[in-house]
Write a protein that holds these residues in place. Structure first.
Motif, PDB file in Angstrom:
ATOM      1  N   ARG A 119       0.828  -1.216   0.000  1.00 15.85           N
ATOM      2  CA  ARG A 119       0.000   0.000   0.000  1.00 15.85           C
ATOM      3  C   ARG A 119       0.858   1.259   0.000  1.00 15.85           C
ATOM      4  O   ARG A 119       0.426   2.310  -0.500  1.00 15.85           O
ATOM      5  CB  ARG A 119      -0.922   0.014   1.218  1.00 15.85           C
ATOM      6  N   ILE A 125       2.168   2.209  -5.932  1.00 14.73           N
ATOM      7  CA  ILE A 125       1.303   3.390  -6.062  1.00 14.73           C
ATOM      8  C   ILE A 125       1.319   3.899  -7.505  1.00 14.73           C
ATOM      9  O   ILE A 125       0.275   4.235  -8.074  1.00 14.73           O
ATOM     10  CB  ILE A 125       1.756   4.492  -5.084  1.00 14.73           C
ATOM     11  N   GLU A 128      -0.773   1.655  -9.586  1.00 18.73           N
ATOM     12  CA  GLU A 128      -2.204   1.867  -9.337  1.00 18.73           C
ATOM     13  C   GLU A 128      -2.696   3.126 -10.040  1.00 18.73           C
ATOM     14  O   GLU A 128      -3.795   3.151 -10.611  1.00 18.73           O
ATOM     15  CB  GLU A 128      -2.441   1.961  -7.830  1.00 18.73           C
ATOM     16  N   ILE A 129      -1.887   4.184 -10.011  1.00 16.31           N
ATOM     17  CA  ILE A 129      -2.258   5.415 -10.726  1.00 16.31           C
ATOM     18  C   ILE A 129      -2.296   5.145 -12.227  1.00 16.31           C
ATOM     19  O   ILE A 129      -3.220   5.579 -12.930  1.00 16.31           O
ATOM     20  CB  ILE A 129      -1.265   6.553 -10.415  1.00 16.31           C
ATOM     21  N   LEU A 134      -6.285   5.799  -9.251  1.00 15.43           N
ATOM     22  CA  LEU A 134      -6.755   5.744  -7.868  1.00 15.43           C
ATOM     23  C   LEU A 134      -8.283   5.758  -7.783  1.00 15.43           C
ATOM     24  O   LEU A 134      -8.847   6.044  -6.707  1.00 15.43           O
ATOM     25  CB  LEU A 134      -6.171   6.897  -7.031  1.00 15.43           C
TER      26      LEU A 134
END
Length: 379
Positions: A119, A125, A128-129, A134
């Protein structure tokens, strides 16, 4: 300019304004993510281990070591991966708080080297973007997928606008006039760099769309196979839960690992999926080279007996399925090695610049039109 090019220009403009922000974010994060494995190998020492003459320990031992500090988490829900002789093995699971954890272990001793919360991991991150902005996955699928689809149209319409009408104009379309005014330099950056990157950006965009919309990829596979996929590609692993089978005397992950090592001895990387609760097959994938996902053999095992239910070897796959298998490596450029990554990085970086330079071109023309209108009114 012909009426056709004017219409294409309008389409290019409004589609660009609509999708520009998403294309910029997806492209810039894609550029950052391209070298994630290389950067992590330099900054995360727990990803590498010294090669030993002994054989790696079995998955059940790795899982037990990884879960020792997490009581209540079942080994059957873990993903276990062996990456090769000089790399640590990993066990992935979700803890009771819902945190996705990746535990790195020495594959020769079973010693825990590092526990990573994905996470808060930088590249997790970024990924994920890049994939979801997000946003919830159901929403992101259409926002990102729609914007990338528009970007594909933008690339094609941009080539139409770039194509010179006269032969004498072609030379100037291939070079940036660095000594000109900044507006002209910006215009050339948009046009010239857009032309050079178009083919690579198209490959990156389409391979990304294939991940978002798997049905598109299956359509390409169908075409590549000439509308007649090989029989083994149509096989679906079915589990007869009513069949009486002998329960395995060893942990299922260990049986899976030993079996695939015997059937695919040349493959470096082994990924063993969750063994579940005995109601669905257990899957395993082996890859020829660590961190490369194209050349792979696939297996399905009975969750009770450990018997091989189905196997698909790379050498026997159809051309369409092989094309499907290479999609990720194609998307990040590593299908062509480190040089391919550099090309993908530069293409992503330039793709991120196109919405910026394009917006500046539009804004400059808009202000120019306003100034002309004011002068006419004053006159």
């Amino acid at each position: 300019m012909t009426p056709f090019k004017k219409a294409v220009g309008k389409l290019h403009l409004w589609l660009g304004l609509a999708s520009g922000l998403v294309v910029f974010i997806v492209s810039i994060t894609g550029a950052i993510f391209t070298f994630q494995d290389d950067i992590r190998d330099l900054t995360e020492p727990w990803r590498k281990v010294s090669v030993q003459a002994t054989a790696p320990v079995l998955p059940s031992r790795l899982q037990a070591a990884a879960l020792a500090g997490h009581p209540g988490i079942a080994a059957k829900d873990c993903w276990t991966t062996y990456f090769g002789p000089d790399r640590s093995a990993t066990v992935f699971f979700t803890d009771k708080a819902g945190a996705p954890l990746l535990v790195y272990l020495n594959p020769y001793t079973g010693q825990v080297l590092y526990e990573q919360d994905l996470r808060t991991h930088f590249f997790s991150i970024i990924q994920e973007i890049h994939m979801h902005l997000l946003l919830p996955e159901a929403v992101a699928k259409w926002v990102v997928g729609g914007s990338i689809s528009v970007f594909v149209v933008m690339l094609l319409s941009g080539l139409v606008l770039w194509w010179p009408k006269r032969k004498q104009e072609r030379k100037q379309r291939f070079a940036i006039k660095w000594g000109a005014r900044w507006r002209r330099v910006n215009y050339d950056l948009h046009n010239v760099l857009g032309f050079y990157v178009a083919s690579i950006a198209l490959v990156l965009a389409l391979s990304g769309l294939f991940m978002i919309f798997p049905g598109l990829l299956q359509s390409i596979v169908f075409v590549v196979d000439g509308g007649k996929p090989a029989p083994q590609e149509l096989m679906e692993t079915k589990l007869d839960t009513l069949q009486n089978v002998t329960t395995a005397t060893q942990p299922l992950p260990d049986i899976v690992y030993r079996t695939v090592r015997r059937l695919s001895p040349a493959n470096e990387m082994v990924l063993i999926g969750p063994t579940g609760a005995g109601q669905a097959p257990t899957f395993c994938w082996t890859y020829k080279k660590a961190l490369h996902y194209y050349h792979r053999d696939e297996y399905a095992f009975h969750p009770v007996s450990g018997q091989v239910l189905e196997s698909r070897f790379h050498a026997r796959k159809s051309a369409g399925t092989r094309f499907s298998d290479m999609n990720y490596d194609l998307h990040v450029g590593q299908i062509l090695g480190f040089g391919g990554k550099i090309v993908a990085f530069l293409a992503s970086l330039i793709s991120a610049s196109l919405p910026v330079t394009g917006t500046i071109v539009w804004w400059g023309r808009r202000n120019k039109t306003k100034k002309k209108s004011r002068k006419l009114v004053s006159a």
